[in-house]
Design a protein around this motif. Structure first.
Motif, mmCIF file in Angstrom:
data_model
loop_
_atom_site.group_PDB
_atom_site.id
_atom_site.type_symbol
_atom_site.label_atom_id
_atom_site.label_comp_id
_atom_site.label_asym_id
_atom_site.label_seq_id
_atom_site.Cartn_x
_atom_site.Cartn_y
_atom_site.Cartn_z
ATOM 1 N N MET A 1 0.822 -1.212 0.000
ATOM 2 C CA MET A 1 0.000 0.000 0.000
ATOM 3 C C MET A 1 0.855 1.259 0.000
ATOM 4 N N ASP B 1 -0.928 -4.277 -11.157
ATOM 5 C CA ASP B 1 -0.605 -4.953 -9.905
ATOM 6 C C ASP B 1 -0.374 -6.423 -10.249
ATOM 7 N N THR C 1 4.923 -8.597 0.259
ATOM 8 C CA THR C 1 4.470 -9.355 1.426
ATOM 9 C C THR C 1 4.009 -10.762 1.042
ATOM 10 N N LYS C 2 3.582 -10.916 -0.187
ATOM 11 C CA LYS C 2 2.947 -12.163 -0.619
ATOM 12 C C LYS C 2 3.996 -13.124 -1.184
HETATM 13 C C1 LIG Z 1 -1.877 -7.533 -0.287
HETATM 14 C C2 LIG Z 1 -2.069 -6.833 -1.560
HETATM 15 C C3 LIG Z 1 -1.786 -5.469 -1.681
HETATM 16 C C4 LIG Z 1 -1.357 -4.620 -0.505
HETATM 17 O O1 LIG Z 1 -0.081 -5.004 -0.048
HETATM 18 P P1 LIG Z 1 0.399 -4.823 1.477
HETATM 19 O O2 LIG Z 1 1.795 -5.350 1.429
HETATM 20 O O3 LIG Z 1 -0.531 -5.609 2.337
HETATM 21 O O4 LIG Z 1 0.336 -3.371 1.764
HETATM 22 C C5 LIG Z 1 -1.929 -4.878 -2.929
HETATM 23 N N1 LIG Z 1 -2.337 -5.583 -3.995
HETATM 24 C C6 LIG Z 1 -2.625 -6.901 -3.916
HETATM 25 C C7 LIG Z 1 -3.098 -7.630 -5.128
HETATM 26 C C8 LIG Z 1 -2.507 -7.569 -2.700
HETATM 27 O O5 LIG Z 1 -2.810 -8.866 -2.616
#
Ligand SMILES: *Cc1c(COP(=O)(O)O)cnc(C)c1O
Length: 370
Positions: free
Chosen positions: A92, A179, A203-204
């Motif tokens: 974010m 994204d 993060t993912k």
């Molecule tokens: C989690 C997510 C975000 C936000 O990322 P954070 O690291 O939680 O701030 C943005 N876009 C997608 C597709 C996400 O899954």
């Protein structure tokens, strides 16, 4: 390095100098400040930083940049086929910097295609950061562009329905931001398909172990300079320890994504034949994500899983399941969720690295409780 295969680059990009330094693991630089005996020279470099130039090894002050984070940026830019990358504290923070960058040039209008990540949708819909959104579709993007449009924003595969956007079909004169969190550069490199800016919630899948928050934008050096100026002003930097973990995560990214994608494909096949499941959502590019509608109570499934982790987020080594309507997309108003195809019986599964039979046994028993 750019000529090598992605799996090779994932291991070596951002680490090319280590052998000559006599090092194996990337050094972690925790400095908040960088000493110099020549303040005149520092003033010249500070002027450069003010225009967004990356100062590299000795960035004067910790809010300007960090060498460990720089290694992660180099590696991610390489994997996405981008000129540059700029890392942030979270996904974010990365998105906010993109919005602030275009809004600061008087381009505060964004054209976006739903569905999007819940908080992205929220920031755009509320205008929280001073932007204005027009919700559009790939077919009508061109029509919705205005004089003050700064960005076209899409997510593909989108969160949580895994619907896809044909990036190559987007033909507009404003910067296109994709994204790419769900696809990762392993499955899709939007810049090769004509996009200008690629955003990740690191993060993912990039981190991949559920233990680090981060965000990153891959783009051309001109936009990267603007992002660095915003990052220096707002302070949404990635911490060096997070930079270290994300660089380490990238080295196993292709292996993790390929393995989880194979398992996800098999689980999707079995879910499609399960009497408790009415619809399965899978992107055409494959990948570790599976969403599905259940015939019964989705909350009973969440309550009944024992091996699968009932938690929001995705991209970890363990398999996660969540109910978008009450978690990841709860912040999106109900009617907008419904028009975006995010029904109340939808569950989203992020497949990890467990054995497929163990995962199926757990999902099967949980579905029988719904
Ligand atoms: C989690 C997510 C975000 C936000 O990322 P954070 O690291 O939680 O701030 C943005 N876009 C997608 C597709 C996400 O899954």
């Amino acid at each position: 390095m750019t000529a090598m295969e992605l799996t090779t680059r994932a291991v070596h990009a951002g680490r090319e100098d280590l052998t000559d330094l006599g090092l194996h693991a990337a050094p972690i630089d925790l400095s908040t400040t960088y000493p110099s005996r020549d303040s005149h020279a520092e003033a010249v470099r500070l002027d450069l930083a003010g225009t967004g130039v990356d100062l590299g090894e000795s960035p004067i002050y910790g809010r300007v940049g960090n060498p460990t984070v720089g290694r992660f940026e180099t590696a991610l830019a390489n994997l996405e086929g981008a000129e540059s990358a700029v890392a942030f504290a979270t996904g974010m923070a990365a998105l906010s910097a993109c919005l602030l960058t275009v809004a600061a040039q008087g381009k505060r209008h964004v054209v976006a295609v739903r569905p999007l990540y819940g908080t992205t949708d929220h920031v755009l819909a509320t205008g929280l950061l001073g932007t204005e959104v027009t919700w559009s579709s790939v077919d009508s993007l061109k029509r919705d562009i205005r004089e003050d449009t700064g960005l076209v924003l899409v997510e593909s595969p989108a969160n949580p329905t895994l619907s896809e956007v044909d990036i190559r079909a987007i033909d507009v004169d404003v910067p296109v931001l994709v994204d790419n969190t769900f696809a990762t550069p392993v499955l899709q490199r939007p810049i090769e398909q004509g996009a200008d800016i690629v955003l990740h919630s690191a993060t993912k899948f990039l981190g991949g172990h559920g233990d680090v928050l981060g965000g990153v934008v891959a783009c051309g050096e001109d936009f990267a300079r603007q992002l660095r100026q915003v990052r220096m002003a707002t302070g949404g930097l990635l911490h060096p320890l997070a930079g270290y973990l994300l660089l380490r995560g990238l080295s196993t990214l292709p292996v993790r994504v390929a393995h989880a994608a194979a398992t996800a494909g098999e689980l999707a096949r079995r879910l499609a034949g399960h009497p408790g499941v009415t619809k399965v959502y899978r992107p055409s590019i494959g990948g570790p994500m599976v969403s599905f509608d259940v015939a019964g109570d989705p909350h009973a499934v969440i309550g009944a899983v024992r091996l699968v982790t009932p938690a929001v987020s995705l991209g970890s080594v363990d398999t996660l399941i969540q109910h978008p309507g009450t978690l990841s997309h709860h912040i999106v108003p109900e009617q907008d969720r419904e028009s975006g195809g995010i029904g109340d019986r939808l569950l989203r599964l992020s497949v990890g690295l467990e054995d497929v039979e163990d995962l199926w046994a757990d999902l099967d028993q949980a579905l029988s409780k719904s």
